[in-house]
Design an enzyme around this catalytic site. Structure first.
Site, PDB file in Angstrom:
ATOM      1  N   ASN A 169      -4.281  -9.079   4.311  1.00 55.51           N
ATOM      2  CA  ASN A 169      -3.388  -7.982   5.223  1.00 55.51           C
ATOM      3  C   ASN A 169      -3.748  -8.234   6.641  1.00 55.51           C
ATOM      4  OD1 ASN A 169      -1.902  -5.952   5.544  1.00 55.51           O
ATOM      5  ND2 ASN A 169      -2.977  -4.311   4.824  1.00 55.51           N
ATOM      6  N   THR A 170      -4.695  -7.796   7.135  1.00 50.02           N
ATOM      7  CA  THR A 170      -5.033  -7.713   8.281  1.00 50.02           C
ATOM      8  C   THR A 170      -4.870  -8.957   9.200  1.00 50.02           C
ATOM      9  OG1 THR A 170      -6.759  -6.089   7.861  1.00 50.02           O
ATOM     10  CG2 THR A 170      -6.973  -6.894   9.890  1.00 50.02           C
ATOM     11  N   ASP A 211      -0.594  -1.761  -4.190  1.00 53.15           N
ATOM     12  CA  ASP A 211      -1.946  -1.966  -3.902  1.00 53.15           C
ATOM     13  C   ASP A 211      -2.795  -0.520  -3.728  1.00 53.15           C
ATOM     14  OD1 ASP A 211      -4.197  -3.536  -2.788  1.00 53.15           O
ATOM     15  OD2 ASP A 211      -3.345  -3.145  -0.808  1.00 53.15           O
ATOM     16  N   HIS A 212      -3.974  -0.322  -4.448  1.00 53.56           N
ATOM     17  CA  HIS A 212      -4.918   0.754  -4.226  1.00 53.56           C
ATOM     18  C   HIS A 212      -4.275   1.940  -4.687  1.00 53.56           C
ATOM     19  CE1 HIS A 212      -8.520  -1.207  -2.979  1.00 53.56           C
ATOM     20  NE2 HIS A 212      -7.868  -1.907  -2.051  1.00 53.56           N
ATOM     21  N   SER A 229       0.729  -1.149  -0.108  1.00 47.55           N
ATOM     22  CA  SER A 229       0.050  -0.033   0.002  1.00 47.55           C
ATOM     23  C   SER A 229       0.833   1.298   0.078  1.00 47.55           C
ATOM     24  CB  SER A 229      -0.903  -0.049   1.118  1.00 47.55           C
ATOM     25  OG  SER A 229      -0.066   0.211   2.195  1.00 47.55           O
ATOM     26  N   HIS A 286     -10.742  -8.475  -2.680  1.00 47.61           N
ATOM     27  CA  HIS A 286     -10.065  -7.583  -1.600  1.00 47.61           C
ATOM     28  C   HIS A 286     -10.710  -8.131  -0.044  1.00 47.61           C
ATOM     29  CE1 HIS A 286      -7.614  -4.677  -3.677  1.00 47.61           C
ATOM     30  NE2 HIS A 286      -8.129  -5.269  -4.796  1.00 47.61           N
ATOM     31  N   GLY A 287      -9.767  -7.512   0.804  1.00 48.81           N
ATOM     32  CA  GLY A 287     -10.691  -7.644   2.194  1.00 48.81           C
ATOM     33  C   GLY A 287     -10.760  -9.215   2.448  1.00 48.81           C
TER      34      GLY A 287
HETATM   35  P1  13P Z   1      -7.596  -7.072   4.368  1.00 51.37           P
HETATM   36  O1  13P Z   1      -6.734  -6.451   5.332  1.00 51.37           O
HETATM   37  O2  13P Z   1      -9.155  -7.265   5.100  1.00 51.37           O
HETATM   38  O3  13P Z   1      -7.185  -8.642   4.563  1.00 51.37           O
HETATM   39  O4  13P Z   1      -7.919  -6.622   3.136  1.00 51.37           O
HETATM   40  C1  13P Z   1      -6.609  -6.709   2.436  1.00 51.37           C
HETATM   41  C2  13P Z   1      -6.768  -6.047   0.934  1.00 51.37           C
HETATM   42  O5  13P Z   1      -7.505  -6.148   0.412  1.00 51.37           O
HETATM   43  C3  13P Z   1      -5.284  -5.483   0.300  1.00 51.37           C
HETATM   44  O6  13P Z   1      -5.921  -4.562  -0.520  1.00 51.37           O
END
Ligand code: 13P
Length: 287
Positions: free
Chosen positions: A231-232, A84-85, A49, A207-208
Protein backbone atom coordinates in the site's frame (compact mmCIF):
# COMPACT_ATOMS: atom_id res chain seq x y z
CA UNK A 1 -12.69 -10.86 -14.78
CA UNK A 2 -13.74 -10.46 -11.16
CA UNK A 3 -13.10 -13.68 -9.26
CA UNK A 4 -12.54 -14.79 -5.69
CA UNK A 5 -8.92 -15.06 -4.62
CA UNK A 6 -9.12 -18.79 -3.85
CA UNK A 7 -7.88 -20.29 -7.10
CA UNK A 8 -5.20 -17.70 -7.83
CA UNK A 9 -3.74 -18.19 -4.35
CA UNK A 10 -3.83 -21.98 -4.48
CA UNK A 11 -1.96 -21.82 -7.80
CA UNK A 12 0.54 -19.36 -6.31
CA UNK A 13 1.17 -21.54 -3.24
CA UNK A 14 1.67 -24.60 -5.45
CA UNK A 15 3.89 -22.69 -7.90
CA UNK A 16 5.99 -20.96 -5.19
CA UNK A 17 5.20 -17.39 -6.16
CA UNK A 18 2.93 -14.75 -4.63
CA UNK A 19 0.03 -12.66 -5.89
CA UNK A 20 0.23 -8.98 -5.00
CA UNK A 21 -2.54 -7.18 -3.17
CA UNK A 22 -2.33 -3.52 -4.07
CA UNK A 23 -4.54 -1.18 -2.06
CA UNK A 24 -6.64 1.26 -4.05
CA UNK A 25 -7.61 4.79 -3.05
CA UNK A 26 -9.45 6.27 -5.99
CA UNK A 27 -10.17 5.86 -9.70
CA UNK A 28 -6.58 6.57 -10.78
CA UNK A 29 -5.17 3.96 -8.40
CA UNK A 30 -7.59 1.31 -9.58
CA UNK A 31 -6.91 2.05 -13.25
CA UNK A 32 -3.13 1.92 -12.70
CA UNK A 33 -3.16 -1.39 -10.82
CA UNK A 34 -5.42 -3.01 -13.43
CA UNK A 35 -3.26 -1.66 -16.27
CA UNK A 36 -0.09 -3.06 -14.69
CA UNK A 37 -1.73 -6.45 -14.08
CA UNK A 38 -2.92 -6.73 -17.67
CA UNK A 39 0.46 -5.69 -19.07
CA UNK A 40 2.19 -8.26 -16.83
CA UNK A 41 -0.49 -10.91 -17.47
CA UNK A 42 -0.58 -11.35 -13.71
CA UNK A 43 -3.46 -12.17 -11.38
CA UNK A 44 -4.08 -9.30 -8.97
CA UNK A 45 -5.94 -8.46 -5.78
CA UNK A 46 -7.32 -4.96 -5.26
CA UNK A 47 -7.26 -4.21 -1.54
CA UNK A 48 -9.79 -1.78 -0.04
CA UNK A 49 -9.37 -0.63 3.56
CA UNK A 50 -12.45 0.66 5.35
CA UNK A 51 -10.96 4.16 5.27
CA UNK A 52 -10.37 4.02 1.51
CA UNK A 53 -13.87 2.64 1.00
CA UNK A 54 -15.33 5.55 2.96
CA UNK A 55 -13.17 8.02 1.02
CA UNK A 56 -14.55 6.64 -2.26
CA UNK A 57 -18.08 7.23 -0.83
CA UNK A 58 -18.79 3.61 0.08
CA UNK A 59 -18.15 -0.04 -0.77
CA UNK A 60 -21.00 -0.02 -3.31
CA UNK A 61 -19.28 2.70 -5.34
CA UNK A 62 -15.99 0.79 -5.21
CA UNK A 63 -17.54 -2.48 -6.41
CA UNK A 64 -19.45 -0.76 -9.22
CA UNK A 65 -16.34 1.13 -10.34
CA UNK A 66 -14.10 -1.93 -10.33
CA UNK A 67 -16.61 -4.08 -12.22
CA UNK A 68 -17.16 -1.40 -14.87
CA UNK A 69 -13.45 -0.72 -15.19
CA UNK A 70 -12.62 -4.39 -15.72
CA UNK A 71 -15.08 -4.38 -18.60
CA UNK A 72 -14.22 -1.00 -20.11
CA UNK A 73 -10.47 -1.68 -19.95
CA UNK A 74 -10.90 -5.19 -21.39
CA UNK A 75 -9.06 -6.72 -18.44
CA UNK A 76 -8.59 -10.44 -19.06
CA UNK A 77 -6.48 -11.39 -16.01
CA UNK A 78 -8.13 -12.65 -12.80
CA UNK A 79 -8.94 -9.76 -10.45
CA UNK A 80 -10.17 -10.14 -6.86
CA UNK A 81 -11.79 -7.21 -5.05
CA UNK A 82 -10.86 -7.69 -1.41
CA UNK A 83 -11.77 -5.95 1.85
CA UNK A 84 -8.56 -5.24 3.81
CA UNK A 85 -8.65 -5.64 7.63
CA UNK A 86 -12.43 -5.71 7.83
CA UNK A 87 -14.53 -5.76 10.97
CA UNK A 88 -17.40 -8.24 11.28
CA UNK A 89 -19.89 -5.56 10.12
CA UNK A 90 -17.71 -4.35 7.24
CA UNK A 91 -17.41 -7.94 5.97
CA UNK A 92 -21.19 -8.11 5.59
CA UNK A 93 -21.25 -4.67 3.96
CA UNK A 94 -18.71 -5.80 1.35
CA UNK A 95 -20.50 -9.10 0.71
CA UNK A 96 -23.66 -7.07 0.03
CA UNK A 97 -21.79 -4.55 -2.12
CA UNK A 98 -20.48 -7.25 -4.48
CA UNK A 99 -16.86 -7.73 -3.39
CA UNK A 100 -15.35 -11.09 -4.40
CA UNK A 101 -13.18 -11.51 -1.30
CA UNK A 102 -13.10 -10.34 2.31
CA UNK A 103 -10.63 -10.17 5.15
CA UNK A 104 -12.00 -10.57 8.63
CA UNK A 105 -9.41 -9.21 11.04
CA UNK A 106 -10.39 -10.76 14.35
CA UNK A 107 -6.81 -10.67 15.64
CA UNK A 108 -7.65 -8.24 18.47
CA UNK A 109 -10.32 -10.60 19.89
CA UNK A 110 -9.57 -13.47 22.25
CA UNK A 111 -8.89 -16.53 20.06
CA UNK A 112 -12.29 -18.11 20.91
CA UNK A 113 -14.14 -15.07 19.58
CA UNK A 114 -11.88 -14.82 16.54
CA UNK A 115 -12.65 -18.51 15.84
CA UNK A 116 -16.41 -18.09 16.29
CA UNK A 117 -16.74 -15.03 14.05
CA UNK A 118 -14.37 -16.44 11.41
CA UNK A 119 -16.37 -19.71 11.35
CA UNK A 120 -19.57 -17.84 10.61
CA UNK A 121 -18.04 -15.57 7.98
CA UNK A 122 -16.25 -18.43 6.17
CA UNK A 123 -19.57 -20.22 5.89
CA UNK A 124 -21.39 -17.19 4.49
CA UNK A 125 -18.53 -16.20 2.16
CA UNK A 126 -18.18 -19.68 0.69
CA UNK A 127 -21.91 -20.06 0.15
CA UNK A 128 -21.75 -16.94 -1.99
CA UNK A 129 -18.49 -17.84 -3.78
CA UNK A 130 -16.26 -15.33 -2.00
CA UNK A 131 -12.84 -16.06 -0.50
CA UNK A 132 -11.95 -15.16 3.08
CA UNK A 133 -8.70 -14.09 4.74
CA UNK A 134 -8.32 -14.43 8.51
CA UNK A 135 -5.68 -12.99 10.83
CA UNK A 136 -3.78 -14.31 13.83
CA UNK A 137 -1.16 -12.34 15.72
CA UNK A 138 -1.07 -8.74 14.55
CA UNK A 139 0.57 -6.53 11.98
CA UNK A 140 2.48 -3.72 13.65
CA UNK A 141 2.02 -0.03 12.91
CA UNK A 142 -1.10 1.71 11.66
CA UNK A 143 -3.10 1.51 8.45
CA UNK A 144 -6.13 3.73 7.99
CA UNK A 145 -6.83 3.75 11.71
CA UNK A 146 -6.26 -0.01 12.21
CA UNK A 147 -3.47 -0.21 14.78
CA UNK A 148 -1.57 -3.38 15.63
CA UNK A 149 0.98 -4.16 18.33
CA UNK A 150 2.94 -6.42 15.99
CA UNK A 151 3.09 -9.56 18.10
CA UNK A 152 4.08 -12.75 16.28
CA UNK A 153 1.30 -15.28 15.68
CA UNK A 154 1.00 -18.47 17.74
CA UNK A 155 1.36 -21.41 15.28
CA UNK A 156 -1.24 -23.48 17.18
CA UNK A 157 -3.78 -20.67 16.88
CA UNK A 158 -2.94 -20.41 13.17
CA UNK A 159 -3.75 -24.10 12.81
CA UNK A 160 -7.11 -23.64 14.58
CA UNK A 161 -8.07 -20.83 12.19
CA UNK A 162 -6.70 -22.63 9.12
CA UNK A 163 -8.79 -25.70 10.01
CA UNK A 164 -11.94 -23.59 9.63
CA UNK A 165 -11.35 -23.69 5.88
CA UNK A 166 -10.28 -20.08 5.37
CA UNK A 167 -8.73 -19.38 1.96
CA UNK A 168 -5.70 -17.45 3.19
CA UNK A 169 -4.17 -16.63 6.53
CA UNK A 170 -2.42 -13.44 7.61
CA UNK A 171 -0.06 -14.19 10.45
CA UNK A 172 2.02 -11.60 12.27
CA UNK A 173 5.73 -12.42 11.79
CA UNK A 174 7.27 -9.09 12.78
CA UNK A 175 5.84 -7.26 9.76
CA UNK A 176 4.64 -3.66 10.03
CA UNK A 177 2.30 -1.44 8.00
CA UNK A 178 3.95 1.67 6.57
CA UNK A 179 7.69 2.40 6.54
CA UNK A 180 9.95 0.11 8.59
CA UNK A 181 11.91 1.81 11.39
CA UNK A 182 15.72 1.88 11.20
CA UNK A 183 15.99 -0.59 14.09
CA UNK A 184 13.47 -3.11 12.67
CA UNK A 185 14.47 -6.65 13.63
CA UNK A 186 13.34 -8.13 10.28
CA UNK A 187 10.78 -10.86 9.60
CA UNK A 188 10.69 -13.78 12.01
CA UNK A 189 11.34 -16.72 9.68
CA UNK A 190 11.30 -19.11 12.65
CA UNK A 191 7.70 -18.11 13.32
CA UNK A 192 6.83 -18.39 9.63
CA UNK A 193 8.42 -21.85 9.33
CA UNK A 194 6.61 -23.02 12.50
CA UNK A 195 3.29 -21.76 11.11
CA UNK A 196 3.90 -23.40 7.73
CA UNK A 197 4.67 -26.66 9.51
CA UNK A 198 1.24 -26.53 11.20
CA UNK A 199 -0.92 -25.25 8.35
CA UNK A 200 0.55 -27.13 5.37
CA UNK A 201 -0.56 -25.79 1.99
CA UNK A 202 -2.65 -22.90 3.35
CA UNK A 203 -1.69 -19.74 1.38
CA UNK A 204 -0.09 -17.33 3.88
CA UNK A 205 -0.33 -13.56 3.59
CA UNK A 206 2.50 -11.11 4.18
CA UNK A 207 1.09 -7.70 5.11
CA UNK A 208 3.24 -4.59 5.27
CA UNK A 209 4.97 -5.32 1.95
CA UNK A 210 6.38 -1.79 1.71
CA UNK A 211 10.11 -1.68 2.34
CA UNK A 212 10.75 -5.37 3.01
CA UNK A 213 14.11 -6.19 1.36
CA UNK A 214 13.76 -8.32 -1.79
CA UNK A 215 15.67 -11.29 -0.39
CA UNK A 216 13.35 -11.42 2.65
CA UNK A 217 10.33 -11.38 0.34
CA UNK A 218 11.79 -14.29 -1.64
CA UNK A 219 12.53 -16.26 1.52
CA UNK A 220 8.99 -15.61 2.84
CA UNK A 221 7.55 -16.89 -0.46
CA UNK A 222 9.71 -20.01 -0.24
CA UNK A 223 8.21 -20.60 3.24
CA UNK A 224 4.57 -20.50 2.11
CA UNK A 225 3.66 -16.83 1.58
CA UNK A 226 1.36 -16.69 -1.48
CA UNK A 227 0.03 -13.13 -1.13
CA UNK A 228 1.96 -9.94 -0.40
CA UNK A 229 0.16 -6.69 0.44
CA UNK A 230 1.53 -3.37 -0.76
CA UNK A 231 0.00 0.00 0.00
CA UNK A 232 2.38 2.70 1.25
CA UNK A 233 4.98 2.20 -1.48
CA UNK A 234 2.52 3.16 -4.24
CA UNK A 235 1.49 6.23 -2.22
CA UNK A 236 5.13 7.29 -1.83
CA UNK A 237 6.01 7.04 -5.54
CA UNK A 238 2.76 8.79 -6.51
CA UNK A 239 3.47 11.66 -4.10
CA UNK A 240 7.09 11.98 -5.24
CA UNK A 241 6.24 12.13 -8.95
CA UNK A 242 3.42 14.61 -8.34
CA UNK A 243 5.67 16.82 -6.19
CA UNK A 244 8.31 16.88 -8.94
CA UNK A 245 5.67 17.89 -11.50
CA UNK A 246 4.56 20.82 -9.34
CA UNK A 247 8.06 21.82 -8.30
CA UNK A 248 9.05 21.94 -11.97
CA UNK A 249 6.18 24.42 -12.46
CA UNK A 250 4.53 22.17 -15.05
CA UNK A 251 1.07 22.98 -13.71
CA UNK A 252 1.70 26.63 -14.58
CA UNK A 253 2.52 26.16 -18.23
CA UNK A 254 -0.08 25.58 -20.93
CA UNK A 255 -2.88 23.34 -19.70
CA UNK A 256 -0.63 21.67 -17.15
CA UNK A 257 -3.22 22.29 -14.46
CA UNK A 258 -5.63 19.85 -16.14
CA UNK A 259 -6.03 17.03 -13.57
CA UNK A 260 -5.47 14.45 -16.31
CA UNK A 261 -2.02 16.02 -16.83
CA UNK A 262 -1.36 16.93 -13.21
CA UNK A 263 -1.87 13.34 -12.04
CA UNK A 264 -0.30 11.59 -15.04
CA UNK A 265 3.28 11.32 -13.75
CA UNK A 266 2.07 9.99 -10.41
CA UNK A 267 -0.10 7.45 -12.20
CA UNK A 268 2.82 6.27 -14.35
CA UNK A 269 4.88 5.87 -11.19
CA UNK A 270 2.19 3.61 -9.67
CA UNK A 271 2.04 1.43 -12.80
CA UNK A 272 5.84 1.03 -12.75
CA UNK A 273 5.91 0.22 -9.03
CA UNK A 274 3.16 -2.40 -9.35
CA UNK A 275 4.96 -4.03 -12.29
CA UNK A 276 8.23 -4.07 -10.31
CA UNK A 277 6.44 -5.82 -7.42
CA UNK A 278 4.79 -8.36 -9.72
CA UNK A 279 8.26 -9.25 -11.05
CA UNK A 280 9.56 -9.57 -7.50
CA UNK A 281 6.65 -11.77 -6.40
CA UNK A 282 6.99 -13.99 -9.49
CA UNK A 283 3.38 -13.55 -10.65
CA UNK A 284 4.19 -12.18 -14.14
CA UNK A 285 2.72 -14.42 -16.86
CA UNK A 286 0.73 -16.45 -14.30
CA UNK A 287 -2.74 -15.16 -15.27
P1 13P B 1 2.15 -1.35 3.49
O1 13P B 1 1.38 -0.08 3.49
O2 13P B 1 3.21 -1.37 4.53
O3 13P B 1 2.65 -1.71 2.14
O4 13P B 1 1.12 -2.50 3.94
C1 13P B 1 0.04 -2.83 3.15
C2 13P B 1 -0.84 -3.81 3.79
O5 13P B 1 -0.41 -4.69 4.51
C3 13P B 1 -2.28 -3.73 3.55
O6 13P B 1 -3.01 -4.50 4.44
Amino acid sequence: MLVSATEMLQKAAAGHYAVGQFNINNLEWTKCVLKAAEECQSPVILGVSAGAGKYMTGFGTVAAMVKAMIEDMNITVPVALHLDHGTYEQCYQCIKAGFSSIMFDGSHYPIEENLAKTTELVHVAHQLGLSLEAEVGSIGGEEDGVIGAGECADPDECKMIADLGVDMLAAGIGNIHGKYPENWAGLSFETLAAIKEKVGDMPLVLHGGTGIPDEMVHKAISLGVAKVNVNTECQLVFAEATRKYIEAGKDLSGKGFDPRKLLADGATAIVEKVKEKMELFGSVGKA
